[in-house]
Design an enzyme around this catalytic site. Structure first.
Site, short mmCIF file in Angstrom:
data_model
loop_
_atom_site.label_atom_id
_atom_site.label_comp_id
_atom_site.label_asym_id
_atom_site.label_seq_id
_atom_site.Cartn_x
_atom_site.Cartn_y
_atom_site.Cartn_z
N LYS A 2 1.57 -45.88 -13.14
CA LYS A 2 2.98 -45.50 -13.18
C LYS A 2 3.82 -46.77 -13.05
CE LYS A 2 6.72 -43.37 -10.65
NZ LYS A 2 7.17 -42.77 -9.38
N GLY A 17 14.24 -37.16 -7.08
CA GLY A 17 15.43 -36.36 -6.84
C GLY A 17 15.18 -34.91 -6.50
#
Length: 260
Positions: free
Chosen positions: A100, A188
């Site tokens: 990632k 988020g």
């Protein structure tokens, strides 16, 4: 339900989870188990996966034989830092290629620096890495990263650790129309409904850390997230009813009523 396929490999779970911010590795293990996740992401700069032989290792709590490790570049602010970090991860994990990439713009918002991200992605892909990339919710940048060869596009829902949920669903819908590789919301998410909404929008998966680790009961929240991701995916596949204004029809037929 059909599996999530990333870089040619299938995964039963569409929930990806981070391994930071827990009180200890035992809590990490219990939360990850409750989440049902197959992929766990680890910050190479912050978590021991063999760099320090004298300290407890995450590899003992979450065996690589059971989980797919996703090394990430959390804390990197330049392309060079990110590239160097993932090359180290490849050495520590015996040639592991799935990574990632995240390159941050500043320490206050942790918003992605897309210019540095693009630079790093190009080099890493050329070096043989399978890059899942954290980025802004800009559909043009997402398309560019896909064109470079990233194996998954991971736009933020809102700022990392904010728990604000999905602030711009319209951009995610544009991405869904244009992106062919897996589209995974990253950052988020605050609670289960946020995860369900992401999946209902057509995203292929959700990655989260703080939403679980920062909950009062991380293990219970991990289970809730597992159920939310599954429910959201099923709702998307089912196809929701059309929204209507003042054109309601009763859910039961009016013809043939008793007394008529």
């Amino acid at each position: 339900m059909e599996p999530l396929v990333i870089a040619g490999k299938s995964y039963a779970s569409r929930l990806l989870v981070g391994t930071g911010k827990y009180k200890d590795f035992d809590e990490t293990r219990r939360a990850v188990e409750a989440s049902g996740a197959d992929i766990v992401t680890v910050a190479i700069r912050r978590t021991n996966i063999g760099q320090d032989a004298g300290q407890p290792s995450l590899l003992d709590a979450l065996p690589p034989a059971r989980y797919t490790y996703l090394p990430n570049t959390a804390g990197c602010y330049t392309a060079e830092e990110a590239i160097r970090t993932l090359r180290l991860a490849r050495e520590l994990l015996d040639g592991h290629a799935l990574v990632k990439l995240e390159v941050l713009g500043d320490a206050h918002t942790l918003y992605p620096n897309v210019v540095e991200t693009l630079k790093a992605a190009e080099v890493l892909i050329r070096d043989g890495f399978q890059v899942m990339v954290y980025t802004s919710d800009d559909p043009i940048i997402a398309q560019r990263l896909q064109d470079l060869g990233c194996v998954a596009i991971m736009p933020l829902a809102s700022l990392i650790g904010s728990g604000m949920g999905i602030l711009n669903p319209w951009n995610l819908r544009i991405m869904r129309d244009r992106i062919q590789v897996p589209l995974i919301v990253d950052a988020g998410v605050g609670t289960a409904s946020d995860a369900a909404i992401a999946m209902e929008l057509g995203c292929d998966g959700v990655l989260m850390n703080t939403a679980i680790a920062g909950a009062q009961n991380p293990v219970l929240m991990a289970e809730a997230m597992k159920l939310a991701v599954d429910a959201g995916r099923r709702a998307y596949l089912a196809g929701r009813m059309a929204k209507k204004i003042y054109t309601a029809s009763p859910s039961s037929p009016t013809g043939g009523l008793i007394g008529r």
